[in-house]
Design a protein around this motif. Sequence first.
Motif, PDB file in Angstrom:
ATOM      1  N   GLU A 162       0.782   8.914  -5.863  1.00  0.00           N
ATOM      2  CA  GLU A 162       0.586   9.592  -5.013  1.00  0.00           C
ATOM      3  C   GLU A 162       1.201  10.470  -5.103  1.00  0.00           C
ATOM      4  O   GLU A 162       1.301  11.611  -4.548  1.00  0.00           O
ATOM      5  N   GLY A 163       2.567  10.222  -5.271  1.00  0.00           N
ATOM      6  CA  GLY A 163       4.179  10.610  -4.157  1.00  0.00           C
ATOM      7  C   GLY A 163       4.946  11.687  -5.198  1.00  0.00           C
ATOM      8  O   GLY A 163       4.366  12.144  -6.285  1.00  0.00           O
ATOM      9  N   THR A 164       5.909  11.227  -4.792  1.00  0.00           N
ATOM     10  CA  THR A 164       7.090  12.118  -5.613  1.00  0.00           C
ATOM     11  C   THR A 164       7.740  12.120  -7.007  1.00  0.00           C
ATOM     12  O   THR A 164       7.813  12.461  -7.631  1.00  0.00           O
ATOM     13  N   TYR A 181       1.025  -1.144  -0.033  1.00  0.00           N
ATOM     14  CA  TYR A 181      -0.130   0.124  -0.011  1.00  0.00           C
ATOM     15  C   TYR A 181       0.656   1.231   0.025  1.00  0.00           C
ATOM     16  O   TYR A 181       0.956   2.408  -0.428  1.00  0.00           O
ATOM     17  N   ILE A 182       1.614   0.926   0.921  1.00  0.00           N
ATOM     18  CA  ILE A 182       2.994   2.055   0.916  1.00  0.00           C
ATOM     19  C   ILE A 182       3.391   2.462  -0.415  1.00  0.00           C
ATOM     20  O   ILE A 182       3.439   4.436  -1.074  1.00  0.00           O
ATOM     21  N   VAL A 183       3.746   1.345  -1.541  1.00  0.00           N
ATOM     22  CA  VAL A 183       4.501   1.481  -2.300  1.00  0.00           C
ATOM     23  C   VAL A 183       3.767   2.200  -3.497  1.00  0.00           C
ATOM     24  O   VAL A 183       3.857   3.392  -4.667  1.00  0.00           O
ATOM     25  N   LYS A 184       2.420   1.202  -3.466  1.00  0.00           N
ATOM     26  CA  LYS A 184       1.169   2.328  -4.508  1.00  0.00           C
ATOM     27  C   LYS A 184       1.466   3.400  -3.979  1.00  0.00           C
ATOM     28  O   LYS A 184       0.965   3.954  -5.091  1.00  0.00           O
ATOM     29  N   VAL A 185       0.701   4.152  -2.941  1.00  0.00           N
ATOM     30  CA  VAL A 185       0.050   5.620  -2.954  1.00  0.00           C
ATOM     31  C   VAL A 185       1.586   6.484  -3.194  1.00  0.00           C
ATOM     32  O   VAL A 185       1.644   7.443  -4.026  1.00  0.00           O
ATOM     33  N   ASP A 186       2.864   5.950  -2.725  1.00  0.00           N
ATOM     34  CA  ASP A 186       4.747   6.841  -3.661  1.00  0.00           C
ATOM     35  C   ASP A 186       4.173   6.394  -5.226  1.00  0.00           C
ATOM     36  O   ASP A 186       4.407   8.006  -5.655  1.00  0.00           O
ATOM     37  N   LEU A 187       4.042   5.603  -5.519  1.00  0.00           N
ATOM     38  CA  LEU A 187       4.102   5.952  -7.389  1.00  0.00           C
ATOM     39  C   LEU A 187       2.653   6.407  -7.522  1.00  0.00           C
ATOM     40  O   LEU A 187       3.107   7.198  -8.524  1.00  0.00           O
TER      41      LEU A 187
END
Length: 106
Positions: free
Chosen positions: A23-25, A15-21
């Motif tokens: 909506e992230g940087t 989930y953290i990797v998905k959100v970073d890819l």
Amino acid sequence: MKIFVATILLLISFYIVKVDLIEGTIPLAYSIQPVECDRKLDYITVEIVAGDSLQSLFSLYPSVESISFTERLADFYNLNPHFINQSFKIGEKVLLPTYTTSKECK
């Protein structure tokens, strides 16, 4: 129990990797921001000759920038409000709208 904790940690990591890819940087680094371009209204003076119409004047003196006919027509009547209720007369001078944009937009 170890498998359950490992599964939860794996799902949280995904989930953290998905959100970073999404909506992230990374998307922010490669996103292209649209440039806001303001059109500057200018005009040229044209003398009316026999057979001229508004459409023929617009085709003889086209605008450098892409603009719709209705927008250019509205600007024409803003520059020449007396033509709303009268037609062209030979030898009369009219103001035709032309448009320019800033150098960053080109």
